[in-house]
Design a protein around this motif. Structure first.
Motif, PDB file in Angstrom:
ATOM      1  N   ARG A 151     -21.688  11.939   4.970  1.00 13.19           N
ATOM      2  CA  ARG A 151     -21.751  10.473   4.875  1.00 13.19           C
ATOM      3  C   ARG A 151     -20.480   9.878   4.298  1.00 13.19           C
ATOM      4  N   ALA A 152     -19.752  10.638   3.469  1.00 10.02           N
ATOM      5  CA  ALA A 152     -18.538  10.098   2.847  1.00 10.02           C
ATOM      6  C   ALA A 152     -17.266  10.579   3.520  1.00 10.02           C
ATOM      7  N   ASP A 153     -17.316  11.752   4.161  1.00  7.82           N
ATOM      8  CA  ASP A 153     -16.084  12.412   4.583  1.00  7.82           C
ATOM      9  C   ASP A 153     -15.887  12.496   6.089  1.00  7.82           C
ATOM     10  N   LEU A 154     -16.905  12.123   6.836  1.00  5.22           N
ATOM     11  CA  LEU A 154     -16.791  12.100   8.289  1.00  5.22           C
ATOM     12  C   LEU A 154     -16.537  10.646   8.686  1.00  5.22           C
ATOM     13  N   PRO A 155     -15.616  10.372   9.634  1.00  2.78           N
ATOM     14  CA  PRO A 155     -15.400   8.986  10.045  1.00  2.78           C
ATOM     15  C   PRO A 155     -16.700   8.376  10.556  1.00  2.78           C
ATOM     16  N   PRO A 156     -16.962   7.128  10.205  1.00  2.00           N
ATOM     17  CA  PRO A 156     -18.175   6.459  10.674  1.00  2.00           C
ATOM     18  C   PRO A 156     -18.096   6.211  12.182  1.00  2.00           C
ATOM     19  N   ALA A 157     -19.248   6.083  12.797  1.00  2.00           N
ATOM     20  CA  ALA A 157     -19.296   5.719  14.218  1.00  2.00           C
ATOM     21  C   ALA A 157     -18.618   4.360  14.399  1.00  2.00           C
ATOM     22  N   ARG A 158     -18.057   4.130  15.564  1.00  2.00           N
ATOM     23  CA  ARG A 158     -17.422   2.842  15.833  1.00  2.00           C
ATOM     24  C   ARG A 158     -18.469   1.778  16.088  1.00  2.00           C
TER      25      ARG A 158
ATOM     26  N   VAL B  69      -5.781  -0.440  13.909  1.00  2.00           N
ATOM     27  CA  VAL B  69      -7.189  -0.852  13.838  1.00  2.00           C
ATOM     28  C   VAL B  69      -8.039   0.162  14.612  1.00  2.00           C
ATOM     29  N   GLY B  70      -9.166   0.539  14.018  1.00  2.00           N
ATOM     30  CA  GLY B  70     -10.062   1.505  14.643  1.00  2.00           C
ATOM     31  C   GLY B  70      -9.898   2.915  14.116  1.00  2.00           C
ATOM     32  N   GLN B  71      -8.742   3.155  13.476  1.00  2.00           N
ATOM     33  CA  GLN B  71      -8.429   4.492  12.970  1.00  2.00           C
ATOM     34  C   GLN B  71      -9.194   4.774  11.668  1.00  2.00           C
ATOM     35  N   PRO B  72      -9.681   5.995  11.474  1.00  2.00           N
ATOM     36  CA  PRO B  72     -10.279   6.327  10.177  1.00  2.00           C
ATOM     37  C   PRO B  72      -9.203   6.713   9.153  1.00  2.00           C
ATOM     38  N   VAL B  73      -9.400   6.246   7.925  1.00  2.00           N
ATOM     39  CA  VAL B  73      -8.490   6.600   6.833  1.00  2.00           C
ATOM     40  C   VAL B  73      -9.311   7.054   5.623  1.00  2.00           C
ATOM     41  N   VAL B  74      -8.671   7.862   4.801  1.00  2.00           N
ATOM     42  CA  VAL B  74      -9.270   8.299   3.548  1.00  2.00           C
ATOM     43  C   VAL B  74      -8.705   7.422   2.435  1.00  2.00           C
ATOM     44  N   LEU B  75      -9.577   6.810   1.650  1.00  2.00           N
ATOM     45  CA  LEU B  75      -9.135   6.023   0.492  1.00  2.00           C
ATOM     46  C   LEU B  75      -9.404   6.816  -0.784  1.00  2.00           C
ATOM     47  N   MET B 129      -5.804  -4.847   4.709  1.00  4.36           N
ATOM     48  CA  MET B 129      -6.480  -4.002   5.699  1.00  4.36           C
ATOM     49  C   MET B 129      -7.976  -4.189   5.509  1.00  4.36           C
ATOM     50  N   GLY B 130      -8.685  -4.600   6.578  1.00  3.66           N
ATOM     51  CA  GLY B 130     -10.143  -4.637   6.508  1.00  3.66           C
ATOM     52  C   GLY B 130     -10.695  -3.239   6.710  1.00  3.66           C
ATOM     53  N   ILE B 131     -11.802  -2.927   6.043  1.00  2.00           N
ATOM     54  CA  ILE B 131     -12.443  -1.612   6.195  1.00  2.00           C
ATOM     55  C   ILE B 131     -13.933  -1.810   6.427  1.00  2.00           C
ATOM     56  N   ASP B 132     -14.538  -0.866   7.147  1.00  2.00           N
ATOM     57  CA  ASP B 132     -15.917  -1.088   7.620  1.00  2.00           C
ATOM     58  C   ASP B 132     -16.943  -1.061   6.497  1.00  2.00           C
ATOM     59  N   ALA B 133     -16.627  -0.392   5.387  1.00  2.00           N
ATOM     60  CA  ALA B 133     -17.559  -0.313   4.266  1.00  2.00           C
ATOM     61  C   ALA B 133     -16.833   0.289   3.076  1.00  2.00           C
ATOM     62  N   ILE B 134     -17.372   0.039   1.874  1.00  2.00           N
ATOM     63  CA  ILE B 134     -16.849   0.716   0.681  1.00  2.00           C
ATOM     64  C   ILE B 134     -17.925   0.645  -0.413  1.00  2.00           C
ATOM     65  N   ASP B 135     -17.876   1.624  -1.327  1.00  3.73           N
ATOM     66  CA  ASP B 135     -18.955   1.794  -2.291  1.00  3.73           C
ATOM     67  C   ASP B 135     -18.486   1.610  -3.734  1.00  3.73           C
ATOM     68  N   CYS B 136     -17.510   0.744  -3.946  1.00  5.88           N
ATOM     69  CA  CYS B 136     -17.027   0.542  -5.318  1.00  5.88           C
ATOM     70  C   CYS B 136     -16.999  -0.949  -5.650  1.00  5.88           C
ATOM     71  N   TYR B 137     -16.867  -1.232  -6.946  1.00  2.40           N
ATOM     72  CA  TYR B 137     -16.831  -2.622  -7.419  1.00  2.40           C
ATOM     73  C   TYR B 137     -15.649  -3.379  -6.820  1.00  2.40           C
ATOM     74  N   ASP B 138     -15.816  -4.653  -6.664  1.00  9.70           N
ATOM     75  CA  ASP B 138     -14.710  -5.532  -6.306  1.00  9.70           C
ATOM     76  C   ASP B 138     -13.595  -5.408  -7.356  1.00  9.70           C
ATOM     77  N   GLY B 139     -12.371  -5.214  -6.908  1.00  2.00           N
ATOM     78  CA  GLY B 139     -11.240  -5.104  -7.826  1.00  2.00           C
ATOM     79  C   GLY B 139     -10.879  -3.682  -8.222  1.00  2.00           C
ATOM     80  N   THR B 140     -11.587  -2.689  -7.676  1.00  4.06           N
ATOM     81  CA  THR B 140     -11.309  -1.282  -8.029  1.00  4.06           C
ATOM     82  C   THR B 140      -9.859  -0.913  -7.697  1.00  4.06           C
ATOM     83  N   PRO B 141      -9.158  -0.276  -8.637  1.00  2.00           N
ATOM     84  CA  PRO B 141      -7.771   0.120  -8.386  1.00  2.00           C
ATOM     85  C   PRO B 141      -7.659   1.171  -7.277  1.00  2.00           C
TER      86      PRO B 141
END
Lengths: 158, 158
Positions: A151-158, B69-75, B129-141
């Motif tokens: 859920r965290a490490d695989l790219p999400p579906a488009r 756009v559309g590419q997966p990235v690791v944050l 950069m817009g991202i499809d989802a994220i699981d941290c507080y607003d303002g996270t470094p």
């Protein structure tokens, strides 16, 4: 002291010293590799049979409990020899230059290496863990081990 | 100041202050989440429609060039409120306790969060950069952006 620039590479001018949180080195990665022969990436390391080992500082050994042989884990490690000021780079295997965040070069604002590897052996009491491959020098400082989760490490579906 | 321990949790006694390299904060993650409502993981965040945004320090904006756009990235991001001294933990969703390196809890020797997300929009000049989802507080470094690559980020075949 920094590695020389290649044509087209761009440095961030006037950067202050990093002033964020300090990392804690939790152990070392053992590998077959040194400055002269380290593969460029984990794919090459794996193809060359670059098995490795994680040796934790004894303090952190108990934190391995719950991992299992065969499980994939994400390792984070510190690539101390890398430049931290490059905005554009010209890696040997790419035509032209590219922004630092578009490539996996160790040269980046925070010299953190990231690889997903499989656990081949585990000794929680000793704080050691065999891994199927790794692409860094012998003795590289380790900063984290995380279980790989889809859920965290695989790219999400488009 | 640290969060209170839950039953069965184990702290590493007598840890010195971290004395490894200092991180450089390269920007912030914008999200819908705060202390009261932040999802436990990126799966939940995605299910709740937790779109987010990366805002780089202007210095590092040019380093986005080459992403698409559309590419997966690791944050990689810094979860500053987490404990750094836990060896065993008792997360709410798990029976009993588990070693820190066997779970994805933000409480770990280095409080680095890691998620693979998809780029939904990109403005290199603005450093956003817009991202499809994220699981941290607003303002996270934010501490790093890496292109997701199969050879490094997908578990190897057994």
């Amino acid at each position: 002291m920094d590695a020389p620039l290649r044509p087209g590479e761009v440095v961030a001018d006037g950067l202050a010293e990093p002033d964020g949180p300090r990392l804690r080195i939790i152990g070392r990665i053992r590998s077959r590799w040194g400055a002269g022969d380290c593969p460029r990436n984990i794919g090459t390391a794996r193809a060359q049979g670059g098995v490795g080992k994680v040796e934790l500082d004894p303090t952190f050994a108990p934190a391995l409990d719950g991992l299992a042989v065969g499980q994939p884990v994400v390792l984070l490690y510190w690539l101390g020899g890398a430049r931290r000021d490059l905005l554009r780079q010209s890696p040997r295997h790419i035509q032209g230059t590219r922004g630092t965040f578009a490539i996996r070069s160790p040269n980046r604002p925070n010299s953190i290496g990231l690889a997903t590897v499989r656990i081949t052996s585990l000794d929680v009491a000793a704080g050691t863990m065999g891994i199927d491959a790794i692409d860094c020098y012998d003795g590289t400082p380790l900063i984290d081990i995380k279980p790989w989760v889809e859920r965290a490490d695989l790219p999400p579906a488009r």
